[in-house]
Design a protein around this motif. Structure first.
Motif, PDB file in Angstrom:
ATOM      1  N   ASN A  64       0.824  -1.220   0.000  1.00  0.00           N
ATOM      2  CA  ASN A  64       0.000   0.000   0.000  1.00  0.00           C
ATOM      3  C   ASN A  64       0.851   1.261   0.000  1.00  0.00           C
ATOM      4  OD1 ASN A  64      -2.562  -1.378   0.148  1.00  0.00           O
ATOM      5  ND2 ASN A  64      -2.111  -1.814   2.297  1.00  0.00           N
ATOM      6  N   VAL A  65       1.855   1.268  -0.873  1.00  0.00           N
ATOM      7  CA  VAL A  65       2.777   2.407  -0.930  1.00  0.00           C
ATOM      8  C   VAL A  65       2.102   3.647  -1.498  1.00  0.00           C
ATOM      9  CG1 VAL A  65       4.909   3.245  -2.019  1.00  0.00           C
ATOM     10  CG2 VAL A  65       4.810   0.939  -1.070  1.00  0.00           C
ATOM     11  N   LEU A  66       1.223   3.462  -2.474  1.00  0.00           N
ATOM     12  CA  LEU A  66       0.536   4.586  -3.098  1.00  0.00           C
ATOM     13  C   LEU A  66      -0.942   4.550  -2.757  1.00  0.00           C
ATOM     14  CD1 LEU A  66       2.081   4.551  -6.711  1.00  0.00           C
ATOM     15  CD2 LEU A  66       2.958   5.684  -4.669  1.00  0.00           C
ATOM     16  N   ASP A  67      -1.576   5.725  -2.793  1.00  0.00           N
ATOM     17  CA  ASP A  67      -3.018   5.813  -2.561  1.00  0.00           C
ATOM     18  C   ASP A  67      -3.809   5.644  -3.857  1.00  0.00           C
ATOM     19  OD1 ASP A  67      -2.577   6.345   0.145  1.00  0.00           O
ATOM     20  OD2 ASP A  67      -2.398   8.511  -0.218  1.00  0.00           O
ATOM     21  N   VAL A  68      -3.098   5.487  -4.965  1.00  0.00           N
ATOM     22  CA  VAL A  68      -3.747   5.369  -6.274  1.00  0.00           C
ATOM     23  C   VAL A  68      -3.224   4.116  -6.980  1.00  0.00           C
ATOM     24  CG1 VAL A  68      -4.089   7.870  -6.516  1.00  0.00           C
ATOM     25  CG2 VAL A  68      -1.969   6.814  -7.357  1.00  0.00           C
ATOM     26  N   PRO A  69      -3.956   3.598  -7.947  1.00  0.00           N
ATOM     27  CA  PRO A  69      -3.500   2.397  -8.671  1.00  0.00           C
ATOM     28  C   PRO A  69      -2.274   2.670  -9.537  1.00  0.00           C
ATOM     29  CG  PRO A  69      -5.869   2.719  -8.924  1.00  0.00           C
ATOM     30  CD  PRO A  69      -5.324   3.978  -8.341  1.00  0.00           C
ATOM     31  N   THR A  70      -1.500   1.612  -9.780  1.00  0.00           N
ATOM     32  CA  THR A  70      -0.372   1.655 -10.704  1.00  0.00           C
ATOM     33  C   THR A  70      -0.712   0.786 -11.910  1.00  0.00           C
ATOM     34  OG1 THR A  70       1.162   1.868  -8.852  1.00  0.00           O
ATOM     35  CG2 THR A  70       2.096   1.230 -10.979  1.00  0.00           C
ATOM     36  N   VAL A  71      -0.529   1.320 -13.095  1.00  0.00           N
ATOM     37  CA  VAL A  71      -0.875   0.628 -14.335  1.00  0.00           C
ATOM     38  C   VAL A  71       0.383   0.467 -15.184  1.00  0.00           C
ATOM     39  CG1 VAL A  71      -2.308   0.673 -16.414  1.00  0.00           C
ATOM     40  CG2 VAL A  71      -3.170   1.675 -14.276  1.00  0.00           C
ATOM     41  N   ILE A  72       0.604  -0.739 -15.719  1.00  0.00           N
ATOM     42  CA  ILE A  72       1.729  -0.983 -16.611  1.00  0.00           C
ATOM     43  C   ILE A  72       1.253  -0.792 -18.056  1.00  0.00           C
ATOM     44  CG2 ILE A  72       3.540  -2.593 -17.328  1.00  0.00           C
ATOM     45  CD1 ILE A  72       3.599  -1.750 -14.347  1.00  0.00           C
ATOM     46  N   VAL A  73       1.976   0.020 -18.811  1.00  0.00           N
ATOM     47  CA  VAL A  73       1.620   0.303 -20.198  1.00  0.00           C
ATOM     48  C   VAL A  73       2.805  -0.063 -21.086  1.00  0.00           C
ATOM     49  CG1 VAL A  73       0.938   2.069 -21.859  1.00  0.00           C
ATOM     50  CG2 VAL A  73       0.081   2.170 -19.509  1.00  0.00           C
ATOM     51  N   ASN A  74       2.635  -1.081 -21.914  1.00  0.00           N
ATOM     52  CA  ASN A  74       3.696  -1.503 -22.832  1.00  0.00           C
ATOM     53  C   ASN A  74       3.584  -0.734 -24.143  1.00  0.00           C
ATOM     54  OD1 ASN A  74       3.064  -4.110 -21.051  1.00  0.00           O
ATOM     55  ND2 ASN A  74       5.189  -4.229 -21.751  1.00  0.00           N
ATOM     56  N   LYS A  75       4.686  -0.139 -24.552  1.00  0.00           N
ATOM     57  CA  LYS A  75       4.767   0.594 -25.812  1.00  0.00           C
ATOM     58  C   LYS A  75       5.999   0.110 -26.581  1.00  0.00           C
ATOM     59  CE  LYS A  75       1.273   3.529 -25.302  1.00  0.00           C
ATOM     60  NZ  LYS A  75       0.163   3.675 -26.285  1.00  0.00           N
ATOM     61  N   PRO A  76       5.998  -1.139 -27.050  1.00  0.00           N
ATOM     62  CA  PRO A  76       7.181  -1.682 -27.715  1.00  0.00           C
ATOM     63  C   PRO A  76       7.392  -1.098 -29.105  1.00  0.00           C
ATOM     64  CG  PRO A  76       5.379  -3.255 -27.826  1.00  0.00           C
ATOM     65  CD  PRO A  76       4.889  -2.114 -26.988  1.00  0.00           C
ATOM     66  N   GLY A  77       8.654  -1.130 -29.528  1.00  0.00           N
ATOM     67  CA  GLY A  77       8.969  -0.721 -30.886  1.00  0.00           C
ATOM     68  C   GLY A  77       9.974   0.411 -30.945  1.00  0.00           C
ATOM     69  N   GLY A  78      10.736   0.444 -32.037  1.00  0.00           N
ATOM     70  CA  GLY A  78      11.666   1.541 -32.272  1.00  0.00           C
ATOM     71  C   GLY A  78      12.753   1.640 -31.228  1.00  0.00           C
ATOM     72  N   ASN A  79      13.189   0.467 -30.679  1.00  0.00           N
ATOM     73  CA  ASN A  79      14.248   0.478 -29.673  1.00  0.00           C
ATOM     74  C   ASN A  79      13.885   1.381 -28.501  1.00  0.00           C
ATOM     75  OD1 ASN A  79      16.645  -0.302 -28.544  1.00  0.00           O
ATOM     76  ND2 ASN A  79      17.965   0.692 -30.053  1.00  0.00           N
ATOM     77  N   ASN A  80      12.643   1.309 -28.048  1.00  0.00           N
ATOM     78  CA  ASN A  80      12.071   2.073 -26.928  1.00  0.00           C
ATOM     79  C   ASN A  80      11.570   3.459 -27.329  1.00  0.00           C
ATOM     80  OD1 ASN A  80      12.664   0.852 -23.841  1.00  0.00           O
ATOM     81  ND2 ASN A  80      14.018   0.048 -25.417  1.00  0.00           N
ATOM     82  N   SER A  81      11.833   3.906 -28.571  1.00  0.00           N
ATOM     83  CA  SER A  81      11.505   5.279 -28.942  1.00  0.00           C
ATOM     84  C   SER A  81      10.000   5.546 -28.927  1.00  0.00           C
ATOM     85  CB  SER A  81      12.090   5.621 -30.317  1.00  0.00           C
ATOM     86  OG  SER A  81      11.577   4.782 -31.322  1.00  0.00           O
ATOM     87  N   ILE A  82       9.190   4.523 -29.201  1.00  0.00           N
ATOM     88  CA  ILE A  82       7.735   4.708 -29.138  1.00  0.00           C
ATOM     89  C   ILE A  82       7.316   5.030 -27.706  1.00  0.00           C
ATOM     90  CG2 ILE A  82       5.506   3.536 -29.384  1.00  0.00           C
ATOM     91  CD1 ILE A  82       6.664   2.048 -31.770  1.00  0.00           C
ATOM     92  N   GLY A  83       7.920   4.322 -26.754  1.00  0.00           N
ATOM     93  CA  GLY A  83       7.627   4.591 -25.352  1.00  0.00           C
ATOM     94  C   GLY A  83       8.081   5.967 -24.909  1.00  0.00           C
ATOM     95  N   TRP A  84       9.272   6.390 -25.351  1.00  0.00           N
ATOM     96  CA  TRP A  84       9.768   7.722 -24.975  1.00  0.00           C
ATOM     97  C   TRP A  84       8.885   8.820 -25.543  1.00  0.00           C
ATOM     98  CZ3 TRP A  84      14.964   5.819 -27.244  1.00  0.00           C
ATOM     99  CH2 TRP A  84      15.559   4.913 -26.352  1.00  0.00           C
ATOM    100  N   THR A  85       8.434   8.617 -26.778  1.00  0.00           N
ATOM    101  CA  THR A  85       7.547   9.608 -27.398  1.00  0.00           C
ATOM    102  C   THR A  85       6.250   9.722 -26.613  1.00  0.00           C
ATOM    103  OG1 THR A  85       8.482   9.185 -29.588  1.00  0.00           O
ATOM    104  CG2 THR A  85       6.315  10.227 -29.508  1.00  0.00           C
ATOM    105  N   TYR A  86       5.693   8.578 -26.232  1.00  0.00           N
ATOM    106  CA  TYR A  86       4.455   8.571 -25.439  1.00  0.00           C
ATOM    107  C   TYR A  86       4.688   9.252 -24.090  1.00  0.00           C
ATOM    108  CZ  TYR A  86       0.586   6.736 -22.639  1.00  0.00           C
ATOM    109  OH  TYR A  86      -0.494   6.609 -21.800  1.00  0.00           O
ATOM    110  N   LEU A  87       5.821   8.949 -23.462  1.00  0.00           N
ATOM    111  CA  LEU A  87       6.144   9.554 -22.161  1.00  0.00           C
ATOM    112  C   LEU A  87       6.150  11.071 -22.263  1.00  0.00           C
ATOM    113  CD1 LEU A  87       7.239   9.158 -19.188  1.00  0.00           C
ATOM    114  CD2 LEU A  87       9.529   9.254 -20.193  1.00  0.00           C
ATOM    115  N   ASN A  88       6.793  11.602 -23.288  1.00  0.00           N
ATOM    116  CA  ASN A  88       6.932  13.051 -23.402  1.00  0.00           C
ATOM    117  C   ASN A  88       5.699  13.744 -23.946  1.00  0.00           C
ATOM    118  OD1 ASN A  88       9.319  13.715 -22.180  1.00  0.00           O
ATOM    119  ND2 ASN A  88      10.571  13.419 -24.011  1.00  0.00           N
TER     120      ASN A  88
END
Length: 333
Positions: A64-88
């Protein structure tokens, strides 16, 4: 002054005191997440970074470290670049985190993306992971010396499977080790897979002779005797099932690459958001179950705060740039 006036003054003073107290409490607690927290993974489900993200999610939920849920979101592809783009796309939003990897430098330096580690917010270092070279249990080569001897004579004699990109962390780690041992890595038959699990399937099916990947991905196959780790590209022997597996360093090959696992956030996170997450990941680094799992997977724990992580990423970027240049894999920016 009549009683009514006195009461008004007292009321005003009480309001001011309450406001000051509220501000003080807010200053002490600072920012904290108020909605779902996303942990973004730039690779497929089942990959090493994905395992890390889901482990964090589980431990936080259990404790119970957080008061809100944690969600895992996979954004594979482009050597992680798809994930970085989504992050920013969520600039300055502390509800979005991502598993940071050395590919932040590699993808930029090999021309896969224009984004680099300078385009995100370093939050915390979690641990170091290294690369294992793995073969089938019935493979004729028994040691890294055997592989080196064969590849020196004929670089095409052994095919190498890597994930998740040419010039990615597993590819570079293997290339650094083999090149340091005198192998012409530019001539080694290299097959690129979109995930570590895919390279394992290809190895089991006899489609490649050897794979370079994160040690944690193949532990079940090693324990079952289907595969055998022939060497690791690490500064020292790893723990767990890898304790008896030699390193290339023992053969006099000095270069190695830390495939660090860190937490990054989108650009423009504020100091309060960074401080909040530093605290949570510092607490995680001392968790007994976390330490146990690190040891089982051959992961070398090392917590760093945001400032230290940024300095580490600066130094790693320089080392990777030099290695890619020596191997002819560097693309001019």
């Amino acid at each position: 002054m009549n009683c009514f006036s006195l009461n008004k003054v007292a009321f005003a003073m009480a309001v001011a005191c309450f406001a000051a107290a509220t501000a003080a409490v807010h200053a002490q607690t600072g920012w904290k997440p108020e909605k779902n927290v996303e942990i973004i993974v730039g690779t497929a489900a089942g990959s090493s970074p994905d395992k890390v993200a889901r482990l964090i999610q589980k431990l936080w939920q259990d404790r119970n470290v957080l008061d809100v849920p944690t969600v895992i979101v996979n954004k594979p592809g482009g050597n992680n670049s798809i994930g970085w783009t989504y992050l920013n796309q969520h600039s300055g939003n502390g509800h979005y985190l991502m598993i940071g990897v050395v590919n932040l430098s590699l993808a930029y330096l090999t021309g896969v993306t224009r984004l680099s580690y300078r385009d995100v917010t370093p939050v915390s270092m979690l641990f170091h992971e290294y690369t294992a070279l793995v073969v089938r249990s019935d493979a004729p080569y028994k040691s890294p010396a055997d592989i080196i001897q064969i590849l020196k004579k004929d670089p095409n004699a052994v095919s190498l499977g890597v994930s998740t990109a040419a010039g990615g962390s597993n590819h570079l780690a293997a290339a650094m080790a083999l090149s340091g041992a005198g192998v012409d890595v530019k001539k080694v038959r290299t097959v690129v897979f979109n995930a570590g699990g895919s390279s394992v399937t290809a190895l089991l099916g006899g489609h490649v002779d050897m794979i370079a990947l994160s040690p944690s991905v193949v532990i079940s196959h090693l324990n079952a005797g289907r595969l055998r780790a022939i060497a690791t590209v690490a500064p020292n022997r790893l723990s767990g099932v890898y304790a008896d597996v030699p390193t290339f360093r023992e053969l006099g090959v000095k270069p190695y690459l830390s495939k660090y696992r860190a937490i990054i956030g989108p650009r423009d996170m504020n100091p309060e958001q960074i401080a909040y997450w530093e605290g949570r990941f510092n607490r995680l680094s001392g968790d007994s179950e976390w330490k146990k799992i690190l040891d089982e997977n051959g992961w070398e724990g090392q917590f760093m705060n945001s400032r230290d992580l940024e300095a580490f990423m600066d130094e790693t970027h320089k080392e990777v740039e030099k290695a890619l240049g020596e191997l002819g894999m560097l693309k001019k920016q």
